[in-house]
Design an enzyme around this catalytic site. Structure first.
Site, PDB file in Angstrom:
ATOM      1  NE  ARG A  55     -32.986  35.475  25.313  1.00  0.00           N
ATOM      2  CZ  ARG A  55     -34.283  35.477  25.545  1.00  0.00           C
ATOM      3  NH1 ARG A  55     -34.786  36.368  26.350  1.00  0.00           N
ATOM      4  NH2 ARG A  55     -35.087  34.604  24.973  1.00  0.00           N
ATOM      5  CE  LYS A  86     -38.885  33.701  27.019  1.00  0.00           C
ATOM      6  NZ  LYS A  86     -38.001  34.122  28.134  1.00  0.00           N
ATOM      7  CE  LYS A 113     -38.144  37.857  31.870  1.00  0.00           C
ATOM      8  NZ  LYS A 113     -39.164  37.004  31.231  1.00  0.00           N
ATOM      9  CB  THR A 169     -45.907  39.675  30.018  1.00  0.00           C
ATOM     10  OG1 THR A 169     -44.986  38.589  30.183  1.00  0.00           O
ATOM     11  CG2 THR A 169     -46.757  39.430  28.778  1.00  0.00           C
ATOM     12  NE  ARG A 170     -41.657  39.139  35.639  1.00  0.00           N
ATOM     13  CZ  ARG A 170     -42.370  38.887  36.736  1.00  0.00           C
ATOM     14  NH1 ARG A 170     -42.603  39.849  37.615  1.00  0.00           N
ATOM     15  NH2 ARG A 170     -42.852  37.682  36.944  1.00  0.00           N
TER      16      ARG A 170
END
Length: 348
Positions: A313, A119, A311, A122-123
């Site tokens: 949010r 969280k 993501k 990384t994405r």
């Protein structure tokens, strides 16, 4: 008279033989073409390039963007690189669906891994990196060094996308950072692996966060058994990694700056990986709804590329007294982390 008779009788026979052999050659050629053998015949470079592009476009179902085709002045090798960066990123491609692009390059162990943190962004970092034509990355998290290590290194390498010379293979699994066995396992694969850690100070987006974070809300005692609290003790996890890798193998990316200045942070990441700075501010715009930067619409696409609903949010408001207690708890660990990394992240 003799020569005259000779040419009169012999020449028609030679002409018939020439026609006969010509017909044999033509029929043989047609037979081979109908059976697919003509595909192996050499063709001009520009024809091979065009055919390769057409097959990739059919595979993707959309045209390649100008950025992808033009990143290297549209040379044949760079076009292959640019197109390959959009293909086969998922490790679950079935063999009967593998595109012609998989005939190029080879599968290698990742030279760089985004190892944490959960969280932290990384994405977003991985998706931003995948714009670069010299980065090939696995889309899904392999979880090899924490869950599937018993499957062996060959299994792991087969998950990787094919790369051309000069390209970097990458993957990201943020749970590696807090997995005790992961540093030794990564080191056993390669001591030269580059490691990226995305750090963030935001609290988890849970309405009942304060109830989970404290053993006793009255005394303010933090529940260190809760995984969300343990992940934030960065210094403890980094100590485990520094037993195997020197600090020079790490890059610590600020999750906050990845939101406020994505191009600036991506510049640091590209420098760390030894890449040309291809991903710049021209690729981003700030999405007010998500409160997070998104990728601008590439040519040939109908809409911009934003991360999923989970993501970027908005997070619920945490009471100020809870945040003060958490800052007091994390302060000594953060100060130690600053000393270990040689960088003050300004979390206090």
């Amino acid at each position: 008279m003799f020569l005259s008779n000779y040419f009169h009788n012999v020449l028609p026979v030679q002409s018939k033989l020439s026609v006969f052999f010509t017909m044999i050659i033509l029929f043989t050629y047609l037979f081979y073409c109908l059976n697919g053998y003509c595909d192996s015949l050499p063709r001009p470079v520009y024809d091979q390039q065009s055919n390769f592009q057409n097959k990739i476009i059919l595979h993707d179902g959309q045209d390649a963007s100008q950025d992808q085709l033009g990143a290297y002045n549209a040379s044949p090798v760079s076009i292959v690189r640019g197109q390959l960066s959009d293909l086969g990123n998922s490790a679950n491609v079935q063999s009967n669906n593998i595109s012609i692009a998989n005939n190029f390059g080879s599968k290698k162990f990742p030279q760089a891994i985004i190892i944490g943190v959960k969280k932290g962004g990384t994405r977003a970092l991985l998706e931003f990196l995948r714009i670069h034509p010299d980065v090939r990355a696995v889309g899904a998290e392999p979880h090899f060094f924490d869950r599937f290590y018993d499957k062996g290194l060959e299994w792991y390498r087969n998950l990787m996308p094919r790369t051309l010379e000069g390209q970097i293979t990458m993957e990201k699994t943020p749970s590696y950072f807090i997995t005790k066995e992961a540093p030794r396992r990564v080191f056993s694969m390669s001591r030269h692996t580059k490691l990226i850690v995305v750090t963030l100070t935001k609290s988890p987006g849970l309405p009942s966060f304060q109830n989970l974070a404290f053993r006793n809300a009255t005394t303010g005692l933090i529940d260190t058994s809760w995984s969300a609290v343990r992940i934030g003790i960065y210094a403890k996890h980094l100590e485990n990694w520094l037993r195997f890798f020197p600090l020079s193998r790490f890059l610590f990316v600020s999750g906050e700056r990845l939101v406020t200045d994505p191009a600036g942070e991506m510049g640091r990441v590209q420098d760390f990986l030894g890449l040309k700075r291809v991903v710049t501010d021209k690729h981003f715009y700030f999405n007010q709804t998500k409160g997070f930067p998104c990728l601008k619409k590439p040519e040939g696409s109908s809409r911009p590329r934003c991360l999923g609903k989970s993501k970027g949010r908005p997070h619920p408001q945490i009471p100020s007294e809870v945040l003060l207690r958490l800052r007091d708890f994390y302060r000594p660990f953060n100060l130690k982390f600053y000393q270990m990394t040689g960088h003050d992240f300004g979390w206090d």
